[in-house]
Design an enzyme around this catalytic site. Structure first.
Site, mmCIF file in Angstrom:
data_model
loop_
_atom_site.group_PDB
_atom_site.id
_atom_site.type_symbol
_atom_site.label_atom_id
_atom_site.label_comp_id
_atom_site.label_asym_id
_atom_site.label_seq_id
_atom_site.Cartn_x
_atom_site.Cartn_y
_atom_site.Cartn_z
ATOM 1 N N HIS A 73 30.317 3.266 11.789
ATOM 2 C CA HIS A 73 31.280 2.450 12.526
ATOM 3 C C HIS A 73 31.412 2.880 13.989
ATOM 4 O O HIS A 73 31.874 3.976 14.291
ATOM 5 C CB HIS A 73 32.642 2.548 11.813
ATOM 6 C CG HIS A 73 33.711 1.685 12.387
ATOM 7 N ND1 HIS A 73 34.462 2.042 13.485
ATOM 8 C CD2 HIS A 73 34.150 0.457 12.009
ATOM 9 C CE1 HIS A 73 35.329 1.081 13.755
ATOM 10 N NE2 HIS A 73 35.163 0.105 12.882
ATOM 11 N N ASP A 74 30.963 1.996 14.896
ATOM 12 C CA ASP A 74 31.237 2.100 16.338
ATOM 13 C C ASP A 74 30.858 3.443 16.973
ATOM 14 O O ASP A 74 31.593 3.962 17.825
ATOM 15 C CB ASP A 74 32.721 1.831 16.607
ATOM 16 C CG ASP A 74 33.100 0.383 16.336
ATOM 17 O OD1 ASP A 74 32.261 -0.370 15.822
ATOM 18 O OD2 ASP A 74 34.247 0.006 16.627
ATOM 19 N N LYS A 94 30.577 -6.522 16.298
ATOM 20 C CA LYS A 94 31.949 -6.386 15.801
ATOM 21 C C LYS A 94 32.943 -6.774 16.896
ATOM 22 O O LYS A 94 32.857 -6.289 18.020
ATOM 23 C CB LYS A 94 32.151 -4.938 15.343
ATOM 24 C CG LYS A 94 33.517 -4.597 14.819
ATOM 25 C CD LYS A 94 33.475 -3.200 14.188
ATOM 26 C CE LYS A 94 34.868 -2.691 13.934
ATOM 27 N NZ LYS A 94 35.540 -2.268 15.175
#
Length: 327
Positions: free
Chosen positions: A36-37, A123
């Site tokens: 995630h990110d 995202k």
């Protein structure tokens, strides 16, 4: 409204974990790893070469390696740079304009950057499920477990876990492969996840669980990821034929095999979409055929695919990870 400067803090370990309310077990045949990110914009808020960044990167590397060995799909989420205010929505009010349009801030941290076989999810909001087709990808792959690592634990990672739970996807919150604004925020995320929506565990415990789940042999422990057992040999898959290829494609299209011509354009004529092509590539790689989504997408006919796959029949490899694919 910019990100705060984050002071070093100790990465939580096994003894720091809250008690889980459920006892789900991660299964390599059901799981997806979400990284995630892990972009420079976010990681630059931390102090380099200090905890928790050192452990964060090392543990994500171990998870990626394990997933590659076990054939578990890896999906990277990434926020786009240079978003207009209407694209940012309410994020603009809390965090300002976010990542700029230059190459540096939006790139992944080099040590854990995706390979060409990983999937990339653009995202737009805290949760990786919002304004994306992550749920559809998981359904197509037949996966209902999401292993979550990356940053920040109490924001995007936690809300992704919560939304996964509400979609009946079992989240696994990897405590020492997450990082946050502070130890307090990190612990807050772990407690909420363990009590409300996920299994919270360490990288080591998760890898052990995945390893034990891969066809255990009675009376013998499985070697951890990356440590194969002497004398073990994979079962030789049946050879692929043009007819079985046609049947695989027909199954995805829900059509009769005989109705699909060898030179039919499977995308333009039959409407075969990228997610289904990706799932087909994943099936072939499980059988040891080193084929990528890009190769299939470039020659979307049965004849084209059979030409590619028949050449690879005698060069079978261990199943790797999945395609790099923007969704």
């Amino acid at each position: 409204m910019a990100l705060p400067k984050i002071s070093p803090y100790p990465m939580p370990g096994e003894t720091d974990l809250p008690k889980n309310k459920v006892a789900w077990t991660a299964d390599p045949n059901r799981a997806v790893l979400l990284i995630h990110d892990m972009q420079q914009y976010f990681i630059d808020a931390f102090t380099p070469d200090q905890s928790p960044v050192v452990e964060l990167i090392a543990h994500i590397q171990k998870l990626r390696s394990c997933c590659a060995e076990l054939g578990i799909p890896v999906i990277y989420s990434a926020q786009p740079g240079g978003q207009a205010p209407e694209q940012r929505g309410l994020l603009q009010d809390f965090w300002g304009s976010g990542i700029n349009d230059g190459p540096y801030q939006k790139k992944f941290v080099d040590a854990v950057a995706p390979s060409e076989r990983d999937m990339l999810l653009t995202k737009w909001r805290y949760s990786a499920f919002q304004k994306t087709n992550l749920h559809e990808i998981m359904r197509e792959l037949g996966r209902d477990q999401l292993m979550i690592c990356g940053i920040y634990a109490h924001i995007g990672c936690l809300l992704t876990a919560g939304e996964a739970f509400m979609k009946d996807i079992q989240p696994f919150f990897i405590a020492d492969a997450l990082a946050d604004f502070s130890l307090e925020k990190h612990r807050l995320a772990l407690v909420y996840a363990a009590e409300r929506c996920a299994v919270t565990l360490t990288t080591e415990r998760l890898i052990d669980s995945l390893t034990q789940a891969r066809h255990p042999v009675p009376g013998r422990s499985e070697a951890p990821c990356g440590e194969g057992r002497p004398g073990d040999a994979a079962e030789e898959p049946s050879p692929l034929t043009l007819q079985t290829l046609r049947e695989n494609v027909a199954e995805l299209l829900q059509e009769r095999p005989s109705s699909i011509g060898e030179d039919d354009h499977l995308i333009e004529y039959w409407g075969l979409d990228s997610i289904r092509i990706m799932s087909l590539a994943e099936r072939f790689r499980r059988e040891g055929l080193d084929i990528s989504f890009v190769e299939l997408a470039e020659q979307p006919t049965l004849a084209g695919w059979w030409g590619l796959l028949s050449d690879k029949q005698n060069v079978r490899v261990s199943p790797p990870n999945y395609d790099y694919y923007t969704v």
